[in-house]
Structures are given as C-alpha cells and as structure tokens.
Design an enzyme around this catalytic site. Structure first.
Site, short mmCIF file in Angstrom:
data_model
loop_
_atom_site.label_atom_id
_atom_site.label_comp_id
_atom_site.label_asym_id
_atom_site.label_seq_id
_atom_site.Cartn_x
_atom_site.Cartn_y
_atom_site.Cartn_z
N HIS A 382 0.76 -1.24 0.00
CA HIS A 382 0.07 0.08 -0.08
C HIS A 382 0.78 1.20 -0.09
O HIS A 382 0.31 2.23 0.11
CB HIS A 382 -0.87 0.07 1.27
CG HIS A 382 -2.05 -0.94 1.36
ND1 HIS A 382 -3.35 -0.93 0.78
CD2 HIS A 382 -1.96 -2.21 1.37
CE1 HIS A 382 -4.07 -1.92 0.80
NE2 HIS A 382 -3.17 -2.77 1.18
N LYS A 573 -8.30 13.88 5.41
CA LYS A 573 -7.34 12.76 5.25
C LYS A 573 -6.45 12.94 6.48
O LYS A 573 -6.24 13.92 6.91
CB LYS A 573 -6.67 12.77 4.00
CG LYS A 573 -6.00 14.12 3.56
CD LYS A 573 -5.36 13.95 2.11
CE LYS A 573 -6.26 14.21 1.07
NZ LYS A 573 -6.12 13.07 0.04
N ARG A 574 -5.72 11.63 6.60
CA ARG A 574 -4.56 11.71 7.79
C ARG A 574 -3.68 13.10 7.41
O ARG A 574 -3.60 13.41 6.17
CB ARG A 574 -3.85 10.55 7.65
CG ARG A 574 -4.55 9.30 8.20
CD ARG A 574 -4.85 9.66 9.62
NE ARG A 574 -3.88 9.63 10.51
CZ ARG A 574 -3.57 8.95 11.50
NH1 ARG A 574 -4.31 7.88 11.72
NH2 ARG A 574 -2.44 9.08 12.34
N LYS A 685 -14.48 8.77 -3.20
CA LYS A 685 -15.88 9.04 -2.55
C LYS A 685 -16.26 10.43 -3.09
O LYS A 685 -17.39 10.74 -3.46
CB LYS A 685 -15.65 9.05 -0.91
CG LYS A 685 -15.34 7.84 -0.54
CD LYS A 685 -14.64 7.65 0.91
CE LYS A 685 -13.93 6.41 1.22
NZ LYS A 685 -13.15 6.40 2.51
C1 KVN Z 1 0.86 1.80 6.96
C2 KVN Z 1 1.27 1.62 8.21
N1 KVN Z 1 -1.78 3.19 3.15
C3 KVN Z 1 -0.71 2.50 5.03
C4 KVN Z 1 -0.27 2.23 6.52
C5 KVN Z 1 -0.01 1.66 9.00
C6 KVN Z 1 -1.14 1.84 8.48
C7 KVN Z 1 -1.33 2.10 7.51
O1 KVN Z 1 -3.31 2.86 1.91
C8 KVN Z 1 -4.57 3.05 1.11
C9 KVN Z 1 -4.09 3.88 -0.09
C10 KVN Z 1 -3.21 5.06 0.45
C11 KVN Z 1 -2.11 4.77 1.46
C12 KVN Z 1 -2.65 3.61 2.65
O2 KVN Z 1 -1.34 5.81 1.75
O3 KVN Z 1 -2.72 6.05 -0.61
O4 KVN Z 1 -5.16 4.59 -0.72
C13 KVN Z 1 -5.50 1.98 0.63
O5 KVN Z 1 -4.65 1.17 -0.49
N2 KVN Z 1 -1.68 3.00 4.42
N3 KVN Z 1 0.26 2.24 4.02
N4 KVN Z 1 -0.47 2.69 2.97
#
Ligand code: KVN
Length: 841
Positions: A382, A573-574, A685
């Site tokens: 991701h 968003k975060r 969304k």
């Molecule tokens: C990494 C560590 N995403 C993470 C993550 C702990 C928790 C979360 O995933 C989404 C994508 C975003 C991406 C996010 O930043 O761009 O749309 C779903 O695929 N979270 N690592 N990546």
C-alpha cells in the site's frame, strides 16, 4: 493435563448437529413484526420504560431487531459454504475501519424505509437514533477503510471471504483541539456494549510467545523441531456479520481478543500470591488493548509485533481447525481450497507461522510445506514511503518468536541459493535480495518475506504498481515477473453514495432505477442528463441541501458559519507532509493576502474545510494542525474578509464524519507530491458524490482523470518523473524570490501574522518549505496549484458548467466501486466461485 481447558464448555451428549435446536422460523421484515421486536427488546431485554429519555436504548433495541434478521441469513450462508466445501479467501488485516453498522445493515436488508416509517409512529426519528452508534474505528485511514469496503463488496458478490483482525479495546484515538493544537483522547468504543458482535468462546485459540526451539527424533528417526517453554495467550474470537446487498448472504469479520490462560498464573498462585497471579493477567490482555495510531510509518514497538503474530497465528490455527472439521487431517488439497490476502506487510509473519504449523505440528517435510504456503499467500503493498516499510530487529524476533526466526532464516537460505543460481557471483545482488538486512542491528525485511512467500503481489493503483516494479521491488520483479500485478482500489457505493447521500440516491433512482447500487457501471446512464437543464436544477437542489447539512456540522463543531452558496473546498485525510495540507494552507494565505490587497474583482466566495488526525508522535504533522487553526482564526475574524473566505478545521475526522462531508463537497483536494500517494480512496468518495478534483498526477487521481476526461478535472503540479529530475537541483528560496504571490505568502508567515502571541512556533514549517531537501517540494508546485485554484474559482462562477462537470464526475465513477476491485482480485488472484446461500426454510 492442563488445568484450564481452552474450550471450557461441556460437549453436548448428542454430538451430531442438532437440527431441532437450530431450525428457524423466519422473522418478518414487515413494519408490524419489526416494531413488535423493537418494543420487546426495549422492555424485556433492556428493561427500560417510558421514563428513559436517551437515544441509546432505542438504538440498542432497534439494533437487536435488525441483528435478528441478519442471524438467520448468517447461519444459512455459513452452512452453504460448508456444504459446498468451497474454496475460500481470508483477508488478514491489522485494521478494519468499519464505522457504523446499523444504517448499512438496514440498507442491505432493505428495511430502512419501513423502519423510518414505523419508528415515526413511535415518535422516534431514525436518523437521530442512528447517531447514537459509535464508529467502530479499528483503523487509521485508507488501508483500514479499504478492508471494510472489500468485505462489503465480497458479501454483495457472494464470495466466500472472511476478514480476520484484532478486537482492539481502544480504536483510533479521538481528537479535540485546544488552543489550535491536537489533543488525543482514548476511544473506548465498547463502553456501552456492541450489539453487532457475537463472542465465540468455543473457537478460542492458543498463541505462544518466548521460549526456545528444541530438536528431537520422531518415530521415523527424522529430526524435528518443537517450540517449548513458551508463554501462552488465549485468542478469543468475536464475530461481526457482514451483510451483502439484498441477496441473503452474510459473511463474517472475525476479530481476536487476547485473554490470559489460567494455568500461566499457577506458579505464582501456588506460591501463595493469589492476587498478584490474577493481576498478571493484564499482561496478556495488553496485546489487544490499543490500535497503533501510525498511518504510513512504522514504530518498531515490541507490542506491535506481538499484535501481528497474535493475529497471524490465531487466524491460521482457526482455518486449520475448520479445515480438519470438514476434511479430516489430510492437507493435500489445502492450497487448492484456501487463500490468504495479506493487507500490507502487517500480518506477514503468517508466512513463517504457516510453515511452522505445517512442519512442527503437521509433521510435513519442508518442500511440501513450502509448496502449500507459497501457493496460499498473496500480498498487497500500500505504500512506497521508505519510512512505512516494516523491518523488525532480528534480536526482537529471537526473543519473542525464536522458532519463527529459525524458519525465516531457512526460507532466506533457500531463497538466496536460488538468487545465486540465477545471478552467479553477484554478491551485491544477494545482499540486496536478502530477507535479513545486515548492519549493527540486523533486521528482518517484512516486505521481502511477503514477496518470497506469496504467489501474487499487487499495488493499489496503476502508477503505484508500475513504480513498485521499477523501483522498490525491481530485483524481485526480474526474478518473478509473473507474480506482480495491479489492483486499483475502490470504495463501496452502498455506504459512500446510497447510504450517505439519500437525496442523490433518490434522484438517481428516479432517473435510471436502482441497479447502480449493485452495479456501479450503470451510473454512466446519467451522463446524457448532464445536458438537460431540468436535471441540473434538481441536482443543484440536492447539492445545496447537502452543503447545508455540512455547514450545520461545521457550525456546531467549529463555530464557523459556512454559506452554502460559496464554493466548498475540502481536504480531509490523515495529516502527513506528503499529502501537503501545508500547500492548501499556503493557498488560503494567498487568497487572504489578495483580499487584503483589495485584489478581489469577480471573486468566488470560498469555504475551505480541512480535517484529519496527526499521529501522536509526528511533531511536524501536529504543527500543521496548529497552523491550519491559527490561519483559520485570523481569516474568520478579519471583518475585511467577510463572506469571501472562510476556513475551518473539523475535529475528530472519522468514517461517520466523511458520510456528511463528501455529499456536501464541491472541490476535492488531492494534492500529494506525485509518486507518494499509492492510491487514495477519499478521492473516489468525493467523485462519486459529484465533486470535482483538484489534484496532481498521483495514485488513483490519474485514473479518475482518465475516466472523467481532463476538462472535468483540475490538474496541476509536476509529474512523478519531473519531481525525480528537479529534486537534484531544487532551490525553493529561488522559486520563492521569483514568485510575487509566494513571496507575499512567506512574508506573512515569517513575520508572524498567524502567531502574534506565540513567536517562532511555525519556524519548523517555514524551514521545511525553504529547504532544498524538502522531499515534498511544496514550492515547486505552488504556482501551478494557485493557477488551478483560480480556474476552479472561475468555473464555479458559471454554475451551469460546474454542475455539468459535477454530474459527469459522478457518472464516470463506475470504475471506482470495490465491486469492480473485488472482481479483479477474484478473477486474477482468488478464483472463488460465488455461492448462493439456501434461503432459510
Ligand atoms: C501503513 C502503516 N496506506 C498505510 C499504512 C500503518 C497503517 C497504514 O493505503 C490506502 C491508499 C493510500 C495509502 C494507504 O497511503 O494511498 O489509498 C489503501 O490502499 N496506509 N500504508 N499505505
């Protein structure tokens, strides 16, 4: 003999399935039956009377009545899966950001209208009652919400997919703002009871930690290993039903909670320390106490590794238990019938754990165990951010999971032998491809373990998947090109359109019927209507009502009045530097400066909304929150600005807040530095609800623009390749000096216009913008961003054109349904047959 049995229930004397006990009378879905049930629960189960005036108990009674209707469908779905003994997929994830369940269950059971009407007869407003439900916030952001959308789509497509996760006592922290700063509060979401789960103690599993490996000779004289002297923890499953859309299917999300074994305390207990022995139970229960609040960054805490192994081990054991109950002890067919999808590297220790179970407990040889494991695991990546790539110190592994470390070393040795055959003598490559990163503190690279142990590796948008094989995983791609693939993310239109935007749903249903709710491609049938003035007018009315609803929320929470006729410009968003909320703030300051300089002819009134949580340990992100709040305060309190510009930071962003935000948004901010946002899902969304995107060529933005057409997308910024080139010679000071607009903005920032009584607090942000090493290259994109914003403002003045673009965004969002995403996973990775459950008799 263990003194405590994991399954402390006595078995039924008749051990055959008891059909008499489970034969069900199907519950009515009509108003009368539903109301009868609600009243029954309110008085007989909850014990409330007419004096009770909170919305909580009506919420509980309503939820129990709805839940009852899920139960019979749940049981029959699970029976059908067992009877057909079908191939299944397990989605392993440390996060499931489910949000609220009631509204979703009512929508999918098709009883929402009936209940709204019925409750009104009892003097209750459904929407008010539904507001009592706390969000199940067991995730940080996109990755966790994606898992929740996937489950919804799998149930709707009738795919036998089960989610496995952790039942955190405390979900994502709640955020409030004090003097502009983020303050975190614990989220004790289970405090008032959770009607959406069923505890299943009878399937409790045991998970081991610590101890060491012991070797012995088995009956055949073969050397075998076992893991001994362990400290064990129990994993108790809690199941949540996942209903499909009006199809009788109810899938399962199984969340594990840690509990102490009683035998663990026996030593202390016998030594006379009864109270201390009971007290030390806490240690075990800590494992599932809290969700780690880091999005896209690792933190290396021991407890986090414990969580990861706890989930992996309990889930694999549960699957093997189920397998044996249906198929007996032979595992030859196991890989043909089971698939594990790893949600990022977080559950990746499952690769080693499955090997351990097959080798040590099932007594298989290495090659058989490996052929099962590597044909069963699939890995989704991701993120490309280096700080998010998980690595665990070998030392920690040795301490906590010694037997798993042995197995990882063996996997690595065999892997490196393969590398040496393919590239003889290339020791640099061997070092690069090793699971173990050497150095003063050797580390286990979890992504490498995932890649080596999986038959499929995917990214989450076209660009992201391309960058993975060209960059981060290049060597592995050369080794196994066939393993790599793309699966572009999506979102479920049930929650993110049908549920959260009832007015737009009604308008769509009126024009094209409701087939789009389970087949989003159909939504393109509204595209031709964008040319009809009467339709645009109805659309505009829906949008305005949704903006009113959002404005009311903002006023309640922030005390700032948004005018629904203004352009609603939203970034939620975060909070992370790569997402560049700071660039958005610079634009706000720029607009403020223009107003102050009396440069506001043909002005488009604009309301800028930001929201999001910063990881508690991420100082720079927290400072961005403070800056947003301070700039907003100055702008909102300047009488010279008036209605031309408003700015607000909405505290405690979460799933249920987005359900109000996305229907009321005109302009969706997706402004990450190109190459950094793997996909994004908020962007989808917003698009579905008819917002235009202002965005860079990053993640799924690229595909959104492709679908809607570039004239309906506000593009700006450097491409990923241009960023790569310009990075070598990046001189933000020069860029600032050459831009009158950016100079003016920096001047306001630097002279302390937004921190008059707190001198110097924003210096770290200013330094970041001015640094030639700024990884996010804000200054490089500023001018092009301001131009795109100006284009947006001008287009908004022509409402007819804007609405036409909004309709076309919605009409072309069909690709971004997780129904499509799940079909892609299923066709290319899982290969599951849809299963239609027997309707209950
Ligand atoms: C990494 C560590 N995403 C993470 C993550 C702990 C928790 C979360 O995933 C989404 C994508 C975003 C991406 C996010 O930043 O761009 O749309 C779903 O695929 N979270 N690592 N990546």
């Amino acid at each position: 003999m263990p003194y405590y049995s994991e399954n402390h229930f006595a078995p039924l004397v008749l051990s055959k399935p008891n059909k008499k006990l489970t034969s069900l009378k199907v519950l009515g879905m009509d108003k009368k039956s539903l109301l009868r049930n609600i009243k029954h629960y309110y008085t007989h189960r909850l014990g409330r009377d007419s004096n009770c005036s909170t919305t909580h108990y009506p919420y509980m009674a309503l939820s129990f009545a709805v839940r009852d209707r899920l139960m019979e469908r749940w049981i029959s779905t699970q029976h059908s899966y067992d009877e057909q003994n079908c191939r299944r997929t397990y989605y392993l994830s440390l996060e499931f950001l489910m949000g609220r369940s009631l509204g979703n269950a009512m929508l999918n059971l098709d009883i929402d209208a009936t209940l709204r009407e019925g409750l009104l007869e009892l003097g209750l407003v459904l929407e008010e009652i539904a507001e009592s439900e706390p969000d199940a916030g067991l995730g940080n952001g996109g990755l966790g919400r994606l898992a929740a959308c996937f489950l919804d789509s799998c149930a709707t497509l009738q795919l036998p997919v089960k989610g496995y996760g952790i039942r955190y006592q405390y979900g994502m922290f709640r955020q409030h703002i004090e003097n502009g700063y983020q303050v975190e509060d614990p989220d004790h979401w289970l405090r008032d009871g959770n009607p959406w789960e069923v505890e299943r103690q009878e399937f409790t599993q045991r998970v081991s930690f610590g101890g060491h490996t012991e070797y012995y000779k088995d009956a055949l004289g073969l050397t075998r290993a076992r893991w001994v002297d362990t400290r064990d923890v129990l994993a108790v499953p809690f199941d949540t039903p996942v209903p499909g859309f009006r199809n009788g299917t109810v899938n399962t999300l199984r969340l594990w909670q840690a509990a102490a074994t009683d035998e663990f305390d026996l030593e202390e207990f016998n030594a006379g320390s009864y109270t201390e022995a009971v007290g030390s139970k806490n240690n075990a229960e800590n494992i599932t106490m809290v969700l780690y609040p880091n999005d896209s960054s690792e933190n290396g805490k021991e407890l986090r590794l414990k969580q990861q192994y706890f989930l992996a081990s309990a889930s694999l054991k549960d699957v093997l238990r189920k397998w044996k109950s249906l198929n007996g002890d032979r595992l030859d067919d196991f890989a043909a019938k089971n698939c594990f999808q790893l949600n990022d590297t977080h559950p990746t220790v499952a690769v080693a754990e499955l090997m351990r179970l097959l080798l040590d407990e099932e007594r298989m040889d290495w090659d058989s165990a490996w052929s099962i494991t590597s044909a069963t695991m699939a890995y989704t990546n991701h993120t490309l951010l280096p700080e998010a790539l998980e690595r665990w110190p070998v030392r920690l592994f040795r301490q906590l999971l010694p037997r798993l470390l042995d197995i990882i070393y063996e996997i690595n040795a065999r892997h490196l032998a393969q590398v040496a055959t393919r590239w003889p003598g290339d020791t640099a490559r061997q070092r690069r491809l090793s699971i173990i990163e050497e150095g003063p503190e050797p580390q286990v690279r979890m992504a490498y373990l995932a890649i080596i142990g999986s038959f499929s590796i995917n990214g989450v948008a076209e660009l992201h998947s391309k960058l993975l094989v060209e960059g981060l995983f290049r060597d592995f791609y050369e080794l196994w090109p066939e393993k790599f693939n793309n699966k572009t993310n999506g979102v479920t239109q049930r929650r993110w359109l049908a549920h959260c935007n009832p007015q737009l749903k009604a308008l769509l249903n009126d024009e094209i019927g409701d087939a789009w709710i389970s087949d989003l491609k159909q939504i393109q049938r509204i595209a031709p209507l964008a040319g009809r003035a009467a339709f645009r007018q109805r659309w505009a009315k829906v949008k305005r009502d949704n903006k009113k609803r959002l404005a009311d929320l903002v006023e309640r929470e922030c005390g700032v009045r948004f005018n629904p006729d203004a352009l609603f410009d939203v970034q939620v968003k975060r909070i992370h530097e790569y997402k560049r909320q700071l660039l958005n703030v610079l634009h706000c300051i720029h607009l403020y400066a223009r107003i102050k300089a009396d440069d506001s002819d043909n002005w488009t009134p604009r309301c800028v909304l930001l929201a999001g949580k910063a990881a508690p340990g991420y100082a720079q992100a927290k400072l961005i929150v403070k800056l947003i709040n301070n700039v907003a305060k100055v702008i909102n309190n300047d009488p010279q600005v008036g209605d031309r510009l408003k700015m607000a930071f909405l505290p405690n962003y979460r799933v249920s807040a987005m359900e109000v935000i996305c229907p009321g948004t005109d302009l969706s901010e997706q402004i990450s530095t190109a190459g950094k946002e793997a996909s994004g899902t908020g962007n989808m969304k917003f698009m579905m609800n008819g917002a235009l995107t202002i965005g860079t060529l990053d993640g799924a933005n690229i595909e959104i623009r492709e679908e809607v057409g570039d004239e309906h997308f506000l593009l700006f910024g450097l491409t990923e390749e241009e960023i790569k080139v310009q990075r070598h010679d990046y001189q933000p000071d020069l860029i600032i000096a050459r831009s009158r607009d950016l100079s003016r903005v920096m001047e306001l920032l630097e002279k302390g216009q937004f921190n008059q009584f707190e001198p110097g607090i924003f210096d770290p942000l200013i330094a970041a913008i001015r640094s030639p090493d700024d990884p996010w290259m804000l200054a490089a994109d500023f001018t092009s961003y301001v131009e795109a914003q100006q284009t947006a403002a001008e287009r908004y003045l022509c409402q007819e054109e804007w609405i036409r673009s909004a309709i076309l965004n919605c009409a072309h969002s069909g690709k971004f349904s997780t129904d499509r995403t799940m079909q892609d996973y299923n066709r290319e990775i899982w290969r599951l047959d849809p299963i239609r459950p027997q309707p209950p008799a």
